[in-house]
Design a protein around this motif. Structure first.
Motif, PDB file in Angstrom:
ATOM      1  N   GLN A 166       0.818  -1.216   0.000  1.00  0.00           N
ATOM      2  CA  GLN A 166       0.000   0.000   0.000  1.00  0.00           C
ATOM      3  C   GLN A 166       0.850   1.264   0.000  1.00  0.00           C
ATOM      4  O   GLN A 166       0.459   2.275  -0.568  1.00  0.00           O
ATOM      5  N   ARG A 167       1.991   1.220   0.689  1.00  0.00           N
ATOM      6  CA  ARG A 167       2.722   2.467   0.922  1.00  0.00           C
ATOM      7  C   ARG A 167       4.019   2.595   0.162  1.00  0.00           C
ATOM      8  O   ARG A 167       4.504   3.695  -0.045  1.00  0.00           O
ATOM      9  N   LEU A 168       4.661   1.460  -0.149  1.00  0.00           N
ATOM     10  CA  LEU A 168       6.020   1.569  -0.690  1.00  0.00           C
ATOM     11  C   LEU A 168       6.115   1.205  -2.155  1.00  0.00           C
ATOM     12  O   LEU A 168       7.191   1.272  -2.727  1.00  0.00           O
ATOM     13  N   GLN A 342      -0.693   8.251  12.324  1.00  0.00           N
ATOM     14  CA  GLN A 342      -0.139   9.016  11.204  1.00  0.00           C
ATOM     15  C   GLN A 342      -1.257   9.527  10.300  1.00  0.00           C
ATOM     16  O   GLN A 342      -1.191  10.632   9.765  1.00  0.00           O
ATOM     17  N   HIS A 343      -2.289   8.723  10.141  1.00  0.00           N
ATOM     18  CA  HIS A 343      -3.353   9.081   9.207  1.00  0.00           C
ATOM     19  C   HIS A 343      -4.238  10.189   9.752  1.00  0.00           C
ATOM     20  O   HIS A 343      -4.639  11.094   9.029  1.00  0.00           O
ATOM     21  N   ASP A 348       2.402  15.416  10.414  1.00  0.00           N
ATOM     22  CA  ASP A 348       3.323  15.166   9.331  1.00  0.00           C
ATOM     23  C   ASP A 348       3.372  13.652   9.183  1.00  0.00           C
ATOM     24  O   ASP A 348       3.343  12.917  10.162  1.00  0.00           O
ATOM     25  N   ASP A 349       3.433  13.162   7.954  1.00  0.00           N
ATOM     26  CA  ASP A 349       3.166  11.745   7.756  1.00  0.00           C
ATOM     27  C   ASP A 349       4.227  10.798   8.287  1.00  0.00           C
ATOM     28  O   ASP A 349       3.929   9.828   8.949  1.00  0.00           O
ATOM     29  N   THR A 350       5.475  11.071   8.019  1.00  0.00           N
ATOM     30  CA  THR A 350       6.455  10.047   8.382  1.00  0.00           C
ATOM     31  C   THR A 350       7.690  10.613   9.062  1.00  0.00           C
ATOM     32  O   THR A 350       8.356   9.908   9.789  1.00  0.00           O
ATOM     33  N   LEU A 353       8.519  10.071  13.054  1.00  0.00           N
ATOM     34  CA  LEU A 353       8.893   8.727  13.449  1.00  0.00           C
ATOM     35  C   LEU A 353      10.366   8.489  13.196  1.00  0.00           C
ATOM     36  O   LEU A 353      11.115   8.068  14.064  1.00  0.00           O
TER      37      LEU A 353
ATOM     38  N   ARG B 167       9.586   3.720   7.638  1.00  0.00           N
ATOM     39  CA  ARG B 167       8.135   3.891   7.677  1.00  0.00           C
ATOM     40  C   ARG B 167       7.368   2.711   8.233  1.00  0.00           C
ATOM     41  O   ARG B 167       6.260   2.872   8.700  1.00  0.00           O
ATOM     42  N   ILE B 338       7.252  10.494  -5.013  1.00  0.00           N
ATOM     43  CA  ILE B 338       6.001  10.188  -4.306  1.00  0.00           C
ATOM     44  C   ILE B 338       6.133  10.559  -2.837  1.00  0.00           C
ATOM     45  O   ILE B 338       5.225  11.143  -2.235  1.00  0.00           O
ATOM     46  N   GLN B 342       3.886  13.164  -0.758  1.00  0.00           N
ATOM     47  CA  GLN B 342       3.133  12.806   0.449  1.00  0.00           C
ATOM     48  C   GLN B 342       3.535  13.683   1.627  1.00  0.00           C
ATOM     49  O   GLN B 342       2.713  14.059   2.448  1.00  0.00           O
ATOM     50  N   HIS B 343       4.818  13.991   1.684  1.00  0.00           N
ATOM     51  CA  HIS B 343       5.319  14.741   2.832  1.00  0.00           C
ATOM     52  C   HIS B 343       4.890  16.210   2.786  1.00  0.00           C
ATOM     53  O   HIS B 343       4.534  16.788   3.797  1.00  0.00           O
ATOM     54  N   ASP B 348      -3.397  13.940   2.604  1.00  0.00           N
ATOM     55  CA  ASP B 348      -3.618  12.727   3.376  1.00  0.00           C
ATOM     56  C   ASP B 348      -2.415  11.851   3.071  1.00  0.00           C
ATOM     57  O   ASP B 348      -1.932  11.808   1.944  1.00  0.00           O
ATOM     58  N   ASP B 349      -1.905  11.166   4.068  1.00  0.00           N
ATOM     59  CA  ASP B 349      -0.589  10.569   3.873  1.00  0.00           C
ATOM     60  C   ASP B 349      -0.527   9.380   2.930  1.00  0.00           C
ATOM     61  O   ASP B 349       0.340   9.294   2.087  1.00  0.00           O
ATOM     62  N   THR B 350      -1.463   8.449   3.058  1.00  0.00           N
ATOM     63  CA  THR B 350      -1.289   7.246   2.240  1.00  0.00           C
ATOM     64  C   THR B 350      -2.567   6.775   1.569  1.00  0.00           C
ATOM     65  O   THR B 350      -2.521   6.094   0.578  1.00  0.00           O
ATOM     66  N   LEU B 353      -3.229   7.041  -2.473  1.00  0.00           N
ATOM     67  CA  LEU B 353      -2.421   6.159  -3.300  1.00  0.00           C
ATOM     68  C   LEU B 353      -3.073   4.790  -3.394  1.00  0.00           C
ATOM     69  O   LEU B 353      -3.307   4.250  -4.466  1.00  0.00           O
TER      70      LEU B 353
END
Lengths: 363, 363
Positions: A166-168, A342-343, A348-350, A353, B167, B338, B342-343, B348-350, B353
């Motif tokens: 989903q993310r990478l 995070q959502h 800030d998304d990442t 962390l 992540r 990407i 996102q950052h 919305d972070d993920t 996508l």
């Protein structure tokens, strides 16, 4: 600093391990992840239910032998699990669903998840049933109520399979997935290769804690079938039902078959796979496959599991790690809670962390 | 819908492959990822430089033979790469750095990255040098200017190694990393196992396009050394310099050694590793290791590379995939873009996508 109040539904190995992590590492989570966790309700088929909206003291519960735990008579406690009431009425932010669940209809977990989402609570679960059988309904329900439905632990415990896809892997096309997704059958195949007969191998797997008392779902592939459905639906958008995934287990493989394969440079593995057909639909199956030794999944042995993603731009990317385990599966729930944070609540998304991890380690 | 204007620094295989992806898939990126990409500048040691702030038409450039490309005489073109001027003055959002770079001082890429960050531009790069030698300086510089510095492609091309650690493994401690991170040496070790002598194996690797004309960095481990530095510093927060990472290559391994190992159930692999010592510092090295056949990295053969993360809660999680390749490395740059989107710019972070991928595939 955010705080999430959790309702733990089911207090078997997994949610107990999560409670142990919270009790032992709560301060570290606050520092590294930017939130604290508090358990405000626990329900369990055997122990009953316990509610304390000011936060349950976990230490005495974790000190008790699992089989002897009873919430009846404690303040806020009851011998009755009161699942529906707890899920709907107790003011928790996140319902953490980890009950024993029927793989045919996904119950009682499916109802637990529905009740939670309908009452505007985030859900994380390690239960395959609700995700495999009703994943798109539940995601729609979550979206309608502005909450998250997270389920990394439904495939390969805490090993990040669904989130890798989903993310990478954005911007490329995943054309198929292939996985070794059941540790018990994988261990048994390894024993067959050593000449051990199936019944003996099953007993050994049970002694090691890999196999359930009834190992049918592991050996006949039904456990993998649900995971294939989840991968096909989540990663390939397939919309498959259980009857769409053909399923053959490993009970037809003999030690002789396994050893003959090795002498030809092959290894029998129980492979769950899903691939897009030229017409765009998805074909999915579970079956023993004799993989050539150089195949990405051929070296995956014993309790280690793996999923290979076949892609257009990157070729094959494979993620391997533990397929089961109390703490490993509890970590999946923690990773779901991090995703919810995070959502919905992080600025800030990442970056935070990662930044905190860096600073912590540098010290 | 966002749009990012890119300045491509270096127009060898990797940035050319990125330009091909943009030319062939731009519409799909817009639909799936929520942004479009436009190339406003290209610089190259041999071809010179080309600037068009309205967007360069990539098709004619991609139709030309790489060796014959010259920007001199084109509108906005010059025989001079004009790197400093292009990076600092052309109004690009993202500088995409993929030059040939000296591994000893990281130049010229290091200067390119500094100039870009100082002028408030995001940077993505596939160059190991700047990340390994000056990663923390460059990240600080990026933070000071409110921009991103992304470099997934510096380790294992587009295979998501750094982003898995950053992540997907939050909340646990990564205690060490171990990887097979050079396809050429890994291929050569496989040939030695088949009884081929080193010089012949090197020639074969060159014929297959795995090895450079000068394969020293691959065979002596220097390429892996830089990747170990990146992993140690990024994942374990180590702050290591090059001299802190001991380095032994594979030139001392004979076909006899490789075959003797196999007869004992072992496989020689060139392993780069970093692990936290009890005192919190990090030990890192590159050396051939005879791995037992069941080890997570023992089955990683030929051009496939892998990194294993050892963790406290999840045991070992291993990610394998391509270690090199034009398109595979260009995908790393796309994954960096990407991440920047996102950052900095996504609402919305993920979720988008994933949602779009689902809908696209369902259609």
């Amino acid at each position: 600093m955010g705080r999430y109040d959790l309702a733990l539904i089911g207090f078997g190995g997994v949610n107990r391990a999560l409670a142990e992590l919270i009790a032992a590492r709560g301060d570290r989570f606050a520092e590294e992840l930017g939130f604290t966790l508090r358990v405000v309700a626990i329900t369990d088929l055997r122990a009953g239910s316990l509610v304390d909206t000011a936060g349950i003291d976990l230490a005495p519960l974790l000190a008790a032998e699992p089989g002897e735990l009873s919430f009846a008579g404690l303040p806020g406690g009851s011998a009755d699990p009161r699942n529906k009431w707890v899920i709907r009425e107790v003011p928790a932010d996140i319902v953490v669903e980890a009950t024993f669940t029927n793989p045919n209809d996904g119950e009682p977990a499916l109802s637990h998840v529905r009740w939670a989402l309908e009452s505007g609570k985030h859900v994380c679960t390690t239960n395959k049933g609700p995700v495999a059988l009703a994943g798109s309904e539940l995601k729609r329900l979550a979206a309608e109520h502005g909450v998250s439905f997270e389920f990394e632990g439904s495939v390969l415990s805490g090993t990040p399979i669904l989130r890798t896809a989903q993310r990478l892997l954005g911007g490329l096309e995943i054309t198929g997935v292939q996985g070794i997704m059941n540790g018990t059958s994988n261990y048994i195949l390894g024993r067959l290769e050593e000449g051990v007969e199936l019944p003996t191998a099953v007993t050994q797997a049970q002694e090691l804690g890999y196999a359930e008392a009834d190992p049918t779902a592991d050996i006949e592939g039904h456990d993998v079938q649900l995971k294939v459905m989840i991968l096909a639906n989540e990663v390939l958008g397939a919309g498959l039902r259980r009857e769409d995934v053909s399923c053959t287990g490993i009970s037809g493989i003999t030690p002789q078959d396994a050893q003959d394969a090795i002498s030809k440079g092959l290894r029998w593995k129980l492979v769950g796979s899903a691939a897009r057909r030229p017409d765009g639909t998805v074909e999915a199956r579970v079956a023993p496959v004799a993989l050539p030794a150089h195949h990405a999944l051929a070296g995956i042995s014993g309790p280690v599991n793996a999923v290979a993603f076949h892609t257009d731009l990157l070729g094959t990317v494979t993620v391997s790690g533990p397929g089961a385990g109390r703490t490993e599966t509890a970590y999946a729930l923690l990773s779901d809670i991090i995703a919810i944070h995070q959502h919905h609540h992080a600025d800030d998304d990442t970056a935070p962390l990662h930044r905190v991890l860096q600073e912590t380690h540098r010290g």
